[in-house]
Design a protein around this motif. Sequence first.
Motif, PDB file in Angstrom:
ATOM      1  N   ILE A   1       0.845  -1.186   0.000  1.00  0.00           N
ATOM      2  CA  ILE A   1       0.000   0.000   0.000  1.00  0.00           C
ATOM      3  C   ILE A   1       0.885   1.242   0.000  1.00  0.00           C
ATOM      4  CG2 ILE A   1      -1.793   1.273   1.239  1.00  0.00           C
ATOM      5  CD1 ILE A   1      -2.664  -1.310   2.539  1.00  0.00           C
ATOM      6  N   ALA A   2       0.471   2.252  -0.736  1.00  0.00           N
ATOM      7  CA  ALA A   2       1.167   3.535  -0.735  1.00  0.00           C
ATOM      8  C   ALA A   2       0.259   4.604  -0.140  1.00  0.00           C
ATOM      9  CB  ALA A   2       1.588   3.929  -2.141  1.00  0.00           C
ATOM     10  N   ALA A   3       0.874   5.564   0.544  1.00  0.00           N
ATOM     11  CA  ALA A   3       0.150   6.702   1.131  1.00  0.00           C
ATOM     12  C   ALA A   3       0.663   7.967   0.466  1.00  0.00           C
ATOM     13  CB  ALA A   3       0.372   6.764   2.635  1.00  0.00           C
ATOM     14  N   TYR A   4      -0.238   8.724  -0.171  1.00  0.00           N
ATOM     15  CA  TYR A   4       0.141   9.952  -0.858  1.00  0.00           C
ATOM     16  C   TYR A   4      -0.299  11.146  -0.031  1.00  0.00           C
ATOM     17  CZ  TYR A   4       0.441  13.542  -4.497  1.00  0.00           C
ATOM     18  OH  TYR A   4       0.759  14.666  -5.219  1.00  0.00           O
ATOM     19  N   GLY A   5       0.679  11.984   0.338  1.00  0.00           N
ATOM     20  CA  GLY A   5       0.347  13.177   1.094  1.00  0.00           C
ATOM     21  C   GLY A   5       1.547  14.081   1.201  1.00  0.00           C
ATOM     22  N   ARG A   6       1.307  15.359   1.176  1.00  0.00           N
ATOM     23  CA  ARG A   6       2.395  16.326   1.261  1.00  0.00           C
ATOM     24  C   ARG A   6       2.858  16.491   2.701  1.00  0.00           C
ATOM     25  NH1 ARG A   6       3.114  19.188  -3.513  1.00  0.00           N
ATOM     26  NH2 ARG A   6       2.276  17.891  -5.203  1.00  0.00           N
ATOM     27  N   MET A   7       4.178  16.504   2.881  1.00  0.00           N
ATOM     28  CA  MET A   7       4.814  16.727   4.173  1.00  0.00           C
ATOM     29  C   MET A   7       4.275  15.766   5.234  1.00  0.00           C
ATOM     30  SD  MET A   7       6.894  18.981   3.103  1.00  0.00           S
ATOM     31  CE  MET A   7       7.685  19.560   4.584  1.00  0.00           C
ATOM     32  N   HIS A   8       3.886  16.304   6.405  1.00  0.00           N
ATOM     33  CA  HIS A   8       3.482  15.453   7.526  1.00  0.00           C
ATOM     34  C   HIS A   8       2.190  14.694   7.258  1.00  0.00           C
ATOM     35  CE1 HIS A   8       1.246  19.186   8.144  1.00  0.00           C
ATOM     36  NE2 HIS A   8       0.386  18.489   8.857  1.00  0.00           N
ATOM     37  N   LYS A   9       1.361  15.179   6.307  1.00  0.00           N
ATOM     38  CA  LYS A   9       0.092  14.492   6.033  1.00  0.00           C
ATOM     39  C   LYS A   9       0.326  13.085   5.497  1.00  0.00           C
ATOM     40  CE  LYS A   9      -2.835  18.538   5.269  1.00  0.00           C
ATOM     41  NZ  LYS A   9      -3.757  19.220   4.331  1.00  0.00           N
ATOM     42  N   GLY A  10       1.360  12.933   4.683  1.00  0.00           N
ATOM     43  CA  GLY A  10       1.667  11.610   4.163  1.00  0.00           C
ATOM     44  C   GLY A  10       2.113  10.662   5.257  1.00  0.00           C
ATOM     45  N   ILE A  11       2.906  11.170   6.215  1.00  0.00           N
ATOM     46  CA  ILE A  11       3.344  10.341   7.336  1.00  0.00           C
ATOM     47  C   ILE A  11       2.149   9.916   8.176  1.00  0.00           C
ATOM     48  CG2 ILE A  11       4.754  10.257   9.416  1.00  0.00           C
ATOM     49  CD1 ILE A  11       6.434  10.358   6.927  1.00  0.00           C
ATOM     50  N   GLY A  12       1.247  10.863   8.454  1.00  0.00           N
ATOM     51  CA  GLY A  12       0.066  10.534   9.248  1.00  0.00           C
ATOM     52  C   GLY A  12      -0.802   9.488   8.592  1.00  0.00           C
ATOM     53  N   LEU A  13      -1.003   9.623   7.290  1.00  0.00           N
ATOM     54  CA  LEU A  13      -1.797   8.632   6.571  1.00  0.00           C
ATOM     55  C   LEU A  13      -1.091   7.285   6.552  1.00  0.00           C
ATOM     56  CD1 LEU A  13      -4.209   7.856   4.820  1.00  0.00           C
ATOM     57  CD2 LEU A  13      -3.010   8.810   2.839  1.00  0.00           C
ATOM     58  N   GLY A  14       0.224   7.307   6.357  1.00  0.00           N
ATOM     59  CA  GLY A  14       0.983   6.052   6.368  1.00  0.00           C
ATOM     60  C   GLY A  14       0.890   5.349   7.705  1.00  0.00           C
ATOM     61  N   MET A  15       0.978   6.094   8.800  1.00  0.00           N
ATOM     62  CA  MET A  15       0.841   5.509  10.131  1.00  0.00           C
ATOM     63  C   MET A  15      -0.507   4.816  10.284  1.00  0.00           C
ATOM     64  SD  MET A  15       2.479   8.618  12.378  1.00  0.00           S
ATOM     65  CE  MET A  15       1.749   8.011  13.891  1.00  0.00           C
ATOM     66  N   SER A  16      -1.565   5.470   9.794  1.00  0.00           N
ATOM     67  CA  SER A  16      -2.903   4.873   9.886  1.00  0.00           C
ATOM     68  C   SER A  16      -2.985   3.569   9.090  1.00  0.00           C
ATOM     69  CB  SER A  16      -3.949   5.866   9.382  1.00  0.00           C
ATOM     70  OG  SER A  16      -5.237   5.299   9.411  1.00  0.00           O
ATOM     71  N   LEU A  17      -2.377   3.558   7.918  1.00  0.00           N
ATOM     72  CA  LEU A  17      -2.477   2.389   7.039  1.00  0.00           C
ATOM     73  C   LEU A  17      -1.719   1.173   7.573  1.00  0.00           C
ATOM     74  CD1 LEU A  17      -2.184   4.224   3.614  1.00  0.00           C
ATOM     75  CD2 LEU A  17      -4.153   2.909   4.415  1.00  0.00           C
ATOM     76  N   LEU A  18      -0.801   1.385   8.521  1.00  0.00           N
ATOM     77  CA  LEU A  18      -0.101   0.249   9.130  1.00  0.00           C
ATOM     78  C   LEU A  18      -1.056  -0.683   9.867  1.00  0.00           C
ATOM     79  CD1 LEU A  18       3.069   2.072  10.519  1.00  0.00           C
ATOM     80  CD2 LEU A  18       3.005   0.383   8.659  1.00  0.00           C
ATOM     81  N   THR A  19      -2.239  -0.191  10.184  1.00  0.00           N
ATOM     82  CA  THR A  19      -3.267  -1.051  10.790  1.00  0.00           C
ATOM     83  C   THR A  19      -3.624  -2.209   9.870  1.00  0.00           C
ATOM     84  OG1 THR A  19      -4.202   0.775  12.058  1.00  0.00           O
ATOM     85  CG2 THR A  19      -5.658  -1.086  11.624  1.00  0.00           C
ATOM     86  N   TRP A  20      -3.563  -1.977   8.581  1.00  0.00           N
ATOM     87  CA  TRP A  20      -3.999  -2.978   7.611  1.00  0.00           C
ATOM     88  C   TRP A  20      -2.842  -3.722   6.933  1.00  0.00           C
ATOM     89  CZ3 TRP A  20      -6.443   1.712   8.351  1.00  0.00           C
ATOM     90  CH2 TRP A  20      -7.779   1.640   8.748  1.00  0.00           C
ATOM     91  N   SER A  21      -1.668  -3.135   6.910  1.00  0.00           N
ATOM     92  CA  SER A  21      -0.535  -3.795   6.257  1.00  0.00           C
ATOM     93  C   SER A  21       0.780  -3.262   6.808  1.00  0.00           C
ATOM     94  CB  SER A  21      -0.583  -3.560   4.739  1.00  0.00           C
ATOM     95  OG  SER A  21       0.567  -4.109   4.114  1.00  0.00           O
ATOM     96  N   PRO A  22       1.780  -4.138   6.960  1.00  0.00           N
ATOM     97  CA  PRO A  22       3.101  -3.661   7.390  1.00  0.00           C
ATOM     98  C   PRO A  22       3.915  -3.108   6.225  1.00  0.00           C
ATOM     99  CG  PRO A  22       3.147  -6.035   7.150  1.00  0.00           C
ATOM    100  CD  PRO A  22       1.728  -5.608   6.878  1.00  0.00           C
ATOM    101  N   ASN A  23       3.406  -3.261   5.018  1.00  0.00           N
ATOM    102  CA  ASN A  23       4.131  -2.860   3.821  1.00  0.00           C
ATOM    103  C   ASN A  23       3.546  -1.559   3.267  1.00  0.00           C
ATOM    104  OD1 ASN A  23       5.691  -2.732   1.535  1.00  0.00           O
ATOM    105  ND2 ASN A  23       4.804  -4.542   0.560  1.00  0.00           N
ATOM    106  N   VAL A  24       3.929  -0.443   3.880  1.00  0.00           N
ATOM    107  CA  VAL A  24       3.382   0.862   3.513  1.00  0.00           C
ATOM    108  C   VAL A  24       4.515   1.789   3.067  1.00  0.00           C
ATOM    109  CG1 VAL A  24       2.113   2.901   4.291  1.00  0.00           C
ATOM    110  CG2 VAL A  24       1.453   0.626   5.120  1.00  0.00           C
ATOM    111  N   THR A  25       4.331   2.405   1.910  1.00  0.00           N
ATOM    112  CA  THR A  25       5.287   3.368   1.375  1.00  0.00           C
ATOM    113  C   THR A  25       4.646   4.743   1.334  1.00  0.00           C
ATOM    114  OG1 THR A  25       6.326   1.674  -0.024  1.00  0.00           O
ATOM    115  CG2 THR A  25       6.738   3.983  -0.601  1.00  0.00           C
ATOM    116  N   VAL A  26       5.312   5.740   1.889  1.00  0.00           N
ATOM    117  CA  VAL A  26       4.822   7.110   1.882  1.00  0.00           C
ATOM    118  C   VAL A  26       5.413   7.843   0.682  1.00  0.00           C
ATOM    119  CG1 VAL A  26       4.757   9.303   3.116  1.00  0.00           C
ATOM    120  CG2 VAL A  26       4.546   7.151   4.379  1.00  0.00           C
ATOM    121  N   LEU A  27       4.548   8.454  -0.126  1.00  0.00           N
ATOM    122  CA  LEU A  27       4.959   9.195  -1.312  1.00  0.00           C
ATOM    123  C   LEU A  27       4.745  10.686  -1.066  1.00  0.00           C
ATOM    124  CD1 LEU A  27       3.074   6.994  -3.949  1.00  0.00           C
ATOM    125  CD2 LEU A  27       5.407   6.681  -3.102  1.00  0.00           C
ATOM    126  N   THR A  28       5.808  11.476  -1.165  1.00  0.00           N
ATOM    127  CA  THR A  28       5.682  12.922  -0.943  1.00  0.00           C
ATOM    128  C   THR A  28       5.642  13.699  -2.248  1.00  0.00           C
ATOM    129  OG1 THR A  28       8.061  13.346  -0.827  1.00  0.00           O
ATOM    130  CG2 THR A  28       6.959  12.659   1.215  1.00  0.00           C
TER     131      THR A  28
END
Length: 313
Positions: free
Chosen positions: A142-169
């Motif tokens: 899963i990838a999380a798309y978000g600018r600056m800290h928003k991408g990190i926050g979304l990525g943290m949330s997505l770890l609930t569903w998968s350990p394989n999360v990539t944050v795209l800035t």
Amino acid sequence: MLDAIIIGGGPAGLSAALVLGRCRRRVLLIDAGRPRNYAARRFHNFLSRDGEDPAQLLRLGRAEIARYGVELRPDTVTRASCTRGGFEITTAAGHRASCRTLLLATGVVDELPAIDGAARFYGSGLHHCPYCDAWEYSGRSIAAYGRMHKGIGLGMSLLTWSPNVTVLTDGQKLRAQSRRDARELGLTLREEKIARLEPRLPAGPGATDAPPADILGAVVFQTGERLEIDALFFNTGQYQRSALASTLGCSLTKDGGIARDKRQRTGVPGLYLAGDASHDVQLVIVAAAEGAKAGMAMNGELQRRDRGEEDPE
């Protein structure tokens, strides 16, 4: 003069119409036919309806309100104003109507990422709500798309569903502390500029069935490198679908939602709000519940008016 006009025929508007119809009120529901979840194949977290087609929910809702005499008009409300004892609306088709109470169930519009291919894959691997769609990608890439800290926050949330999360800035560089925090959480960071989104590739040599061309499969960076993913979630923002709330004098919350109280009242006498436009919990079942609350509150106000009583609050 109608008892109520409802602007917006999604779960919130239909639910309010059902309550008011069963209260024997004269109700007009006006819907522009542009639902927020137009691209969704299924909706979730709705007890007894989990995984159902959103279009089917609308069809069932329209049939139900018709049984109670609610009029459904496909149109767009272009203007609304407060009048003595109620409201008057005008539609794009030139229709005018007056009502004693008015419900705004106009919702919001999600801003898609400004990436080539975003519109193509929206609803087919590209999603905005983890609670709505992340379970289907459990344990996958899963990838999380978000600018600056928003991408990190979304990525943290997505770890609930998968350990394989990539944050795209998408070209924005993160601070050193943000990089350290992300890595400690197990998030992968990609700060390169994104060129486009592409469909899933065939399974491998000798594969006979090509995957559907409208299912997201990869992010391609401007360097030409391809990141294979199963889903991309984004949080690039949203905006109010309609400006009617502002023109009618509603207040906004600090996050841009339309303010309303626990009875869905906006503070403008006789004007109510239900659904995603408040920027509260944005799930189909919550929108339907808010619509039911609004319908009951509107009927209560009409009852008090008919008896000549003042609103107790």
